[in-house]
Scaffold this motif. Sequence first.
Motif, PDB file in Angstrom:
ATOM      1  N   GLY A 265       0.813  -1.215   0.000  1.00  0.00           N
ATOM      2  CA  GLY A 265       0.000   0.000   0.000  1.00  0.00           C
ATOM      3  C   GLY A 265       0.848   1.268   0.000  1.00  0.00           C
ATOM      4  O   GLY A 265       0.415   2.309   0.488  1.00  0.00           O
ATOM      5  N   ASP A 266       2.058   1.192  -0.560  1.00  0.00           N
ATOM      6  CA  ASP A 266       2.997   2.321  -0.526  1.00  0.00           C
ATOM      7  C   ASP A 266       2.693   3.334  -1.633  1.00  0.00           C
ATOM      8  O   ASP A 266       3.444   3.489  -2.594  1.00  0.00           O
ATOM      9  N   TRP A 267       1.601   4.058  -1.450  1.00  0.00           N
ATOM     10  CA  TRP A 267       1.223   5.094  -2.410  1.00  0.00           C
ATOM     11  C   TRP A 267       2.168   6.290  -2.330  1.00  0.00           C
ATOM     12  O   TRP A 267       2.450   6.923  -3.347  1.00  0.00           O
ATOM     13  N   GLU A 268       2.659   6.593  -1.155  1.00  0.00           N
ATOM     14  CA  GLU A 268       3.572   7.733  -1.005  1.00  0.00           C
ATOM     15  C   GLU A 268       4.843   7.517  -1.821  1.00  0.00           C
ATOM     16  O   GLU A 268       5.344   8.443  -2.463  1.00  0.00           O
ATOM     17  N   GLY A 269       5.386   6.299  -1.789  1.00  0.00           N
ATOM     18  CA  GLY A 269       6.579   5.987  -2.574  1.00  0.00           C
ATOM     19  C   GLY A 269       6.324   6.136  -4.061  1.00  0.00           C
ATOM     20  O   GLY A 269       7.156   6.666  -4.796  1.00  0.00           O
ATOM     21  N   TRP A 270       5.145   5.672  -4.507  1.00  0.00           N
ATOM     22  CA  TRP A 270       4.781   5.787  -5.921  1.00  0.00           C
ATOM     23  C   TRP A 270       4.638   7.248  -6.335  1.00  0.00           C
ATOM     24  O   TRP A 270       5.186   7.675  -7.349  1.00  0.00           O
ATOM     25  N   VAL A 271       3.926   8.028  -5.532  1.00  0.00           N
ATOM     26  CA  VAL A 271       3.711   9.440  -5.855  1.00  0.00           C
ATOM     27  C   VAL A 271       5.056  10.180  -5.880  1.00  0.00           C
ATOM     28  O   VAL A 271       5.317  10.991  -6.770  1.00  0.00           O
ATOM     29  N   SER A 272       5.923   9.894  -4.921  1.00  0.00           N
ATOM     30  CA  SER A 272       7.243  10.525  -4.878  1.00  0.00           C
ATOM     31  C   SER A 272       8.044  10.183  -6.141  1.00  0.00           C
ATOM     32  O   SER A 272       8.654  11.063  -6.760  1.00  0.00           O
ATOM     33  N   TYR A 273       8.044   8.900  -6.508  1.00  0.00           N
ATOM     34  CA  TYR A 273       8.743   8.454  -7.714  1.00  0.00           C
ATOM     35  C   TYR A 273       8.169   9.146  -8.952  1.00  0.00           C
ATOM     36  O   TYR A 273       8.901   9.659  -9.800  1.00  0.00           O
ATOM     37  N   PHE A 274       6.851   9.188  -9.057  1.00  0.00           N
ATOM     38  CA  PHE A 274       6.192   9.775 -10.216  1.00  0.00           C
ATOM     39  C   PHE A 274       6.483  11.273 -10.315  1.00  0.00           C
ATOM     40  O   PHE A 274       6.791  11.791 -11.388  1.00  0.00           O
ATOM     41  N   LEU A 275       6.419  11.979  -9.191  1.00  0.00           N
ATOM     42  CA  LEU A 275       6.691  13.417  -9.201  1.00  0.00           C
ATOM     43  C   LEU A 275       8.154  13.712  -9.553  1.00  0.00           C
ATOM     44  O   LEU A 275       8.447  14.716 -10.207  1.00  0.00           O
ATOM     45  N   GLU A 276       9.052  12.839  -9.129  1.00  0.00           N
ATOM     46  CA  GLU A 276      10.453  12.993  -9.541  1.00  0.00           C
ATOM     47  C   GLU A 276      10.558  12.881 -11.057  1.00  0.00           C
ATOM     48  O   GLU A 276      11.284  13.643 -11.707  1.00  0.00           O
ATOM     49  N   GLY A 277       9.809  11.949 -11.631  1.00  0.00           N
ATOM     50  CA  GLY A 277       9.788  11.796 -13.085  1.00  0.00           C
ATOM     51  C   GLY A 277       9.235  13.026 -13.781  1.00  0.00           C
ATOM     52  O   GLY A 277       9.759  13.459 -14.808  1.00  0.00           O
ATOM     53  N   VAL A 278       8.190  13.612 -13.214  1.00  0.00           N
ATOM     54  CA  VAL A 278       7.616  14.836 -13.780  1.00  0.00           C
ATOM     55  C   VAL A 278       8.653  15.960 -13.752  1.00  0.00           C
ATOM     56  O   VAL A 278       8.832  16.689 -14.735  1.00  0.00           O
ATOM     57  N   GLU A 279       9.371  16.086 -12.640  1.00  0.00           N
ATOM     58  CA  GLU A 279      10.397  17.127 -12.531  1.00  0.00           C
ATOM     59  C   GLU A 279      11.501  16.929 -13.568  1.00  0.00           C
ATOM     60  O   GLU A 279      11.889  17.871 -14.265  1.00  0.00           O
ATOM     61  N   VAL A 280      12.003  15.706 -13.689  1.00  0.00           N
ATOM     62  CA  VAL A 280      13.073  15.423 -14.644  1.00  0.00           C
ATOM     63  C   VAL A 280      12.583  15.671 -16.070  1.00  0.00           C
ATOM     64  O   VAL A 280      13.279  16.304 -16.882  1.00  0.00           O
ATOM     65  N   ALA A 281      11.376  15.201 -16.406  1.00  0.00           N
ATOM     66  CA  ALA A 281      10.833  15.384 -17.754  1.00  0.00           C
ATOM     67  C   ALA A 281      10.620  16.869 -18.060  1.00  0.00           C
ATOM     68  O   ALA A 281      10.885  17.318 -19.184  1.00  0.00           O
ATOM     69  N   ALA A 282      10.175  17.637 -17.082  1.00  0.00           N
ATOM     70  CA  ALA A 282       9.970  19.073 -17.288  1.00  0.00           C
ATOM     71  C   ALA A 282      11.299  19.784 -17.534  1.00  0.00           C
ATOM     72  O   ALA A 282      11.396  20.644 -18.419  1.00  0.00           O
ATOM     73  N   LEU A 283      12.318  19.418 -16.773  1.00  0.00           N
ATOM     74  CA  LEU A 283      13.640  20.030 -16.980  1.00  0.00           C
ATOM     75  C   LEU A 283      14.210  19.665 -18.349  1.00  0.00           C
ATOM     76  O   LEU A 283      14.797  20.507 -19.033  1.00  0.00           O
ATOM     77  N   GLU A 284      14.029  18.411 -18.766  1.00  0.00           N
ATOM     78  CA  GLU A 284      14.491  17.991 -20.092  1.00  0.00           C
ATOM     79  C   GLU A 284      13.732  18.738 -21.182  1.00  0.00           C
ATOM     80  O   GLU A 284      14.332  19.173 -22.174  1.00  0.00           O
ATOM     81  N   ALA A 285      12.423  18.904 -21.016  1.00  0.00           N
ATOM     82  CA  ALA A 285      11.618  19.636 -21.997  1.00  0.00           C
ATOM     83  C   ALA A 285      12.081  21.085 -22.093  1.00  0.00           C
ATOM     84  O   ALA A 285      12.217  21.631 -23.201  1.00  0.00           O
ATOM     85  N   GLU A 286      12.351  21.689 -20.952  1.00  0.00           N
ATOM     86  CA  GLU A 286      12.831  23.074 -20.952  1.00  0.00           C
ATOM     87  C   GLU A 286      14.165  23.188 -21.694  1.00  0.00           C
ATOM     88  O   GLU A 286      14.361  24.081 -22.517  1.00  0.00           O
ATOM     89  N   ARG A 287      15.092  22.268 -21.412  1.00  0.00           N
ATOM     90  CA  ARG A 287      16.389  22.287 -22.101  1.00  0.00           C
ATOM     91  C   ARG A 287      16.213  22.111 -23.611  1.00  0.00           C
ATOM     92  O   ARG A 287      16.885  22.782 -24.403  1.00  0.00           O
ATOM     93  N   ASN A 288      15.320  21.217 -24.002  1.00  0.00           N
ATOM     94  CA  ASN A 288      15.090  20.987 -25.429  1.00  0.00           C
ATOM     95  C   ASN A 288      14.479  22.208 -26.109  1.00  0.00           C
ATOM     96  O   ASN A 288      14.858  22.553 -27.231  1.00  0.00           O
TER      97      ASN A 288
END
Length: 149
Positions: free
Chosen positions: A36-59
Amino acid sequence: METWSLLSEPLMYLSGYLKRHQAEYYRRLSAIRTDGDWEGWVSYFLEGVEVAALEAERNIVALASLVAADRRRLLQAPKAGPASYRLFELLPLMPRFSIEMARQRPHTTFPTATAAVRLLEDLVIVRELTGQKKNRSYSYQAYIDLLSR
């Protein structure tokens, strides 16, 4: 009624992050099911959103910088004229094109379109792909390469 002003196309590529961290993705999903580790999933997913947003900005910055630098080179070229300017401004919309497409889009003659393409080729902004004498196609390859990263 409130307007959301949603984008018509995605601006960032989250699935690239998820693919690069696939083992972690499955581990986090499994932890939801088993612990039931939803917090771990949300944390992982939000990290992905941050990385993808930074990559999009660089591109986006890299694409804008490329187009601006190429535009400056074109504007400084002594033989540049309205047809080459119009064609250049269309390149982000059609980074692969033929002489016929270059003729139709700005509604010009075949010789004018050929001269505009040749100038962009001489400036190494576009390059010919086929190696043929007829039915040649061209590419704004540096732009495509940035989009493909």
